[in-house]
Design a protein around this motif. Structure first.
Motif, PDB file in Angstrom:
ATOM      1  N   ARG A 176       0.829  -1.211   0.000  1.00  0.00           N
ATOM      2  CA  ARG A 176       0.000   0.000   0.000  1.00  0.00           C
ATOM      3  C   ARG A 176       0.863   1.262   0.000  1.00  0.00           C
TER       4      ARG A 176
ATOM      5  N   GLU B  86      -5.273   2.216   3.987  1.00  0.00           N
ATOM      6  CA  GLU B  86      -5.190   0.765   3.804  1.00  0.00           C
ATOM      7  C   GLU B  86      -3.906   0.214   4.408  1.00  0.00           C
TER       8      GLU B  86
ATOM      9  N   GLU C 218      -5.078  -2.595   6.813  1.00  0.00           N
ATOM     10  CA  GLU C 218      -4.790  -3.930   6.301  1.00  0.00           C
ATOM     11  C   GLU C 218      -3.397  -4.408   6.704  1.00  0.00           C
TER      12      GLU C 218
ATOM     13  N   ARG D 291     -10.546  -3.933   4.468  1.00  0.00           N
ATOM     14  CA  ARG D 291     -10.649  -3.522   3.067  1.00  0.00           C
ATOM     15  C   ARG D 291     -11.977  -2.825   2.805  1.00  0.00           C
TER      16      ARG D 291
ATOM     17  N   SER E 163     -11.882   0.648   4.177  1.00  0.00           N
ATOM     18  CA  SER E 163     -11.049   1.517   3.330  1.00  0.00           C
ATOM     19  C   SER E 163     -11.762   1.890   2.041  1.00  0.00           C
TER      20      SER E 163
ATOM     21  N   ARG F 142     -11.933   5.104  -0.695  1.00  0.00           N
ATOM     22  CA  ARG F 142     -11.153   4.888  -1.917  1.00  0.00           C
ATOM     23  C   ARG F 142     -12.044   5.054  -3.146  1.00  0.00           C
TER      24      ARG F 142
END
Length: 284
Positions: A153, A197, A201, A237, A240, A244
């Protein structure tokens, strides 16, 4: 952009995606991120295997020497699965018309969910060949995966790709690449969603799994760490994805849904199922 928004906007740090140029050979940050993730993951797995107290009956599932082979399997799973996942999940029409570009990984285009499928196949193949518990093998790999996700990321951020939705928050950034798809609204400040992220993540998920392995005896129940990773990644995810920018013109951009959320739903359900089975399975 109005004047107030302009004053609060943080300039995107246009970092050269090429980390090192040696003659005609270009070493990119993205490639270094994959390398760092794989090598640090390899070291972390060896460390987990070297701590017998983490495992049932103080017996790790296999010796540390086998991790070298495991690294080869996982590398193949990540590269092949990630590339084919991008081709199938995100740009199938383009690659049907340009099949020669499928192998052009240097042009970019990798998908985590495809890499996940590739890793699952790699874990199964490694476990079968070496006669070891596939669930414990999966626990080792998934405990280390957030390390690679973090670096991946950060590389996305350096490349200015996978940028966020428009925002008026003080840390909004103008990403030059956004102008290719949204010329009518650019330049506009956007969430640096790649950093979100990396935090969720990568860092947060790693800490959660570390807590489970070292303080809650999770590795003594094969499958628990794998299940928590699957469910945890799906939640990280999906969270995020709220910040995004969805993949341009994708069929799964439906209302609040995005491709990343749609592909994470099976992960969440599978993760919960794996946790349940791991906690109810009799230990031998």
């Amino acid at each position: 952009m109005n004047l107030l928004t302009t004053l609060w906007t943080i300039p995107f740090p246009n970092i050269d995606p090429v980390a090192l140029q040696i003659g005609p050979v270009a070493i990119k940050w993205y490639g270094l991120a994959y390398l760092a993730g794989l090598l640090l993951g390899w070291l972390y797995i060896r460390r987990l295997l070297s701590e017998p107290y983490l495992w049932a009956n103080d017996r790790p599932p296999f010796e540390a020497a086998k991790v070298d082979d495991l690294l080869l399997y996982i590398t193949a799973g990540v590269v092949l699965g990630g590339r084919l996942g991008f081709v199938i999940f995100y740009e199938p029409s383009y690659y049907l018309e340009n099949p020669q570009d499928i192998i052009a990984v240097w042009k970019g285009g990798m998908a985590f969910h495809g890499a996940l499928v590739g890793c699952l196949i790699a874990i199964w193949a490694f476990a079968r060949r070496n006669g070891v518990n596939p669930w414990s093998t999966g626990d080792l790999v998934t405990a280390a995966v957030p390390i690679g996700l973090f670096f991946g990321r950060i590389a996305n951020f350096i490349n200015g790709e996978l940028f966020g939705r428009p925002t008026t928050l003080p840390w909004g950034m103008v990403f030059p690449e956004a102008a290719f798809h949204y010329p009518n609204v650019e330049p506009t400040p956007r969430h640096p969603s790649q950093l979100y992220e990396a935090a969720l993540e990568g860092l947060l998920l790693f800490l959660v799994l570390r807590l489970l392995t070292h303080y809650f005896d999770a590795l003594k129940r094969p499958g628990v760490v794998s299940g928590v990773f699957l469910a945890g990644y799906a939640l990280a995810r999906s969270t995020s994805e709220l910040f995004r920018e969805p993949h341009f013109a994708h069929a799964f951009n439906i209302g609040p849904l995005t491709p990343g959320i749609v592909y994470s739903i099976p992960m969440l359900l599978a993760g919960l199922a794996v946790i349940y089975l791991a906690r109810t399975r009799d230990l031998k």
